[in-house]
Design a protein around this motif. Sequence first.
Motif, PDB file in Angstrom:
ATOM      1  N   TYR A  67      -4.979  13.556   1.168  1.00 50.12           N
ATOM      2  CA  TYR A  67      -4.142  12.367   1.339  1.00 50.12           C
ATOM      3  C   TYR A  67      -4.971  11.112   1.129  1.00 50.12           C
ATOM      4  O   TYR A  67      -6.140  11.048   1.539  1.00 50.12           O
ATOM      5  CB  TYR A  67      -3.482  12.376   2.719  1.00 50.12           C
ATOM      6  N   TYR A  68      -4.352  10.116   0.487  1.00 47.85           N
ATOM      7  CA  TYR A  68      -5.038   8.877   0.119  1.00 47.85           C
ATOM      8  C   TYR A  68      -4.137   7.682   0.377  1.00 47.85           C
ATOM      9  O   TYR A  68      -2.921   7.815   0.500  1.00 47.85           O
ATOM     10  CB  TYR A  68      -5.381   8.896  -1.381  1.00 47.85           C
TER      11      TYR A  68
ATOM     12  N   GLN B 261       0.836  -1.193   0.000  1.00 43.50           N
ATOM     13  CA  GLN B 261       0.000   0.000   0.000  1.00 43.50           C
ATOM     14  C   GLN B 261       0.872   1.244   0.000  1.00 43.50           C
ATOM     15  O   GLN B 261       1.982   1.244   0.527  1.00 43.50           O
ATOM     16  CB  GLN B 261      -0.913   0.029   1.232  1.00 43.50           C
ATOM     17  N   ILE B 262       0.331   2.314  -0.595  1.00 44.89           N
ATOM     18  CA  ILE B 262       1.045   3.579  -0.701  1.00 44.89           C
ATOM     19  C   ILE B 262       0.146   4.689  -0.180  1.00 44.89           C
ATOM     20  O   ILE B 262      -1.029   4.773  -0.557  1.00 44.89           O
ATOM     21  CB  ILE B 262       1.421   3.867  -2.176  1.00 44.89           C
ATOM     22  N   TRP B 263       0.700   5.546   0.673  1.00 41.95           N
ATOM     23  CA  TRP B 263       0.020   6.747   1.129  1.00 41.95           C
ATOM     24  C   TRP B 263       0.588   7.890   0.305  1.00 41.95           C
ATOM     25  O   TRP B 263       1.808   8.070   0.234  1.00 41.95           O
ATOM     26  CB  TRP B 263       0.292   6.992   2.611  1.00 41.95           C
ATOM     27  N   PHE B 264      -0.299   8.669  -0.300  1.00 44.96           N
ATOM     28  CA  PHE B 264       0.162   9.749  -1.175  1.00 44.96           C
ATOM     29  C   PHE B 264      -0.744  10.958  -1.066  1.00 44.96           C
ATOM     30  O   PHE B 264      -1.879  10.863  -0.600  1.00 44.96           O
ATOM     31  CB  PHE B 264       0.240   9.263  -2.632  1.00 44.96           C
ATOM     32  N   SER B 265      -0.215  12.103  -1.501  1.00 47.03           N
ATOM     33  CA  SER B 265      -1.020  13.320  -1.560  1.00 47.03           C
ATOM     34  C   SER B 265      -1.341  13.601  -3.023  1.00 47.03           C
ATOM     35  O   SER B 265      -0.573  13.265  -3.920  1.00 47.03           O
ATOM     36  CB  SER B 265      -0.266  14.500  -0.939  1.00 47.03           C
ATOM     37  N   ALA B 266      -2.527  14.180  -3.235  1.00 45.18           N
ATOM     38  CA  ALA B 266      -2.982  14.464  -4.601  1.00 45.18           C
ATOM     39  C   ALA B 266      -3.927  15.649  -4.580  1.00 45.18           C
ATOM     40  O   ALA B 266      -4.466  16.020  -3.538  1.00 45.18           O
ATOM     41  CB  ALA B 266      -3.675  13.248  -5.197  1.00 45.18           C
ATOM     42  N   SER B 267      -4.145  16.219  -5.752  1.00 44.55           N
ATOM     43  CA  SER B 267      -5.122  17.297  -5.868  1.00 44.55           C
ATOM     44  C   SER B 267      -5.794  17.235  -7.231  1.00 44.55           C
ATOM     45  O   SER B 267      -5.294  16.600  -8.154  1.00 44.55           O
ATOM     46  CB  SER B 267      -4.471  18.663  -5.633  1.00 44.55           C
ATOM     47  N   GLY B 268      -6.957  17.892  -7.290  1.00 44.88           N
ATOM     48  CA  GLY B 268      -7.708  17.943  -8.540  1.00 44.88           C
ATOM     49  C   GLY B 268      -8.689  16.795  -8.733  1.00 44.88           C
ATOM     50  O   GLY B 268      -9.269  16.646  -9.808  1.00 44.88           O
ATOM     51  N   MET B 269      -8.927  15.987  -7.713  1.00 46.17           N
ATOM     52  CA  MET B 269      -9.836  14.841  -7.844  1.00 46.17           C
ATOM     53  C   MET B 269     -11.309  15.240  -7.832  1.00 46.17           C
ATOM     54  O   MET B 269     -12.128  14.524  -8.381  1.00 46.17           O
ATOM     55  CB  MET B 269      -9.614  13.831  -6.717  1.00 46.17           C
ATOM     56  N   TYR B 270     -11.626  16.324  -7.164  1.00 42.67           N
ATOM     57  CA  TYR B 270     -13.023  16.684  -6.968  1.00 42.67           C
ATOM     58  C   TYR B 270     -13.441  17.835  -7.866  1.00 42.67           C
ATOM     59  O   TYR B 270     -13.026  18.978  -7.659  1.00 42.67           O
ATOM     60  CB  TYR B 270     -13.275  17.032  -5.504  1.00 42.67           C
ATOM     61  N   PRO B 271     -14.290  17.582  -8.866  1.00 39.43           N
ATOM     62  CA  PRO B 271     -14.761  18.646  -9.772  1.00 39.43           C
ATOM     63  C   PRO B 271     -15.433  19.773  -8.983  1.00 39.43           C
ATOM     64  O   PRO B 271     -16.129  19.532  -8.002  1.00 39.43           O
ATOM     65  CB  PRO B 271     -15.781  17.934 -10.670  1.00 39.43           C
TER      66      PRO B 271
END
Length: 116
Positions: A104-105, A85-95
């Motif tokens: 964080y996911y 498993q990988i914990w990562f940060s992201a943006s732009g997922m929610y229109p």
Amino acid sequence: MIEADAATGATRAVISEEPKTFFTYSSKKYRHDVGDGREVIWMSERDGWNHLYLYDRAAGAVKNPITSGEWVVRGVSRVDEERRQIWFSASGMYPGQDPYFVYYYRINSTAPGSRG
């Protein structure tokens, strides 16, 4: 990513990024050798969005994309090799939401049905 044989001096490109459009790695570098180095988690903009890929090091090929979609991975916080498993940060997922908000996911590093 280039691999060199210390005994012979022979080299080979394990991972090569050759996009048809512009890309940048100035702040998006990420590589994690999994376990004994047979696999590599690699961050790439190969599909036009910054995502994570699982590579087979011996074959020098993508085993599977770990993340995908019209959003970007901002960074990796943790890799749990045992649970894959990988914990990562992201943006732009929610229109409709500010694309610069960072969330964080956690995700599995292998595609459904694969045995990593």
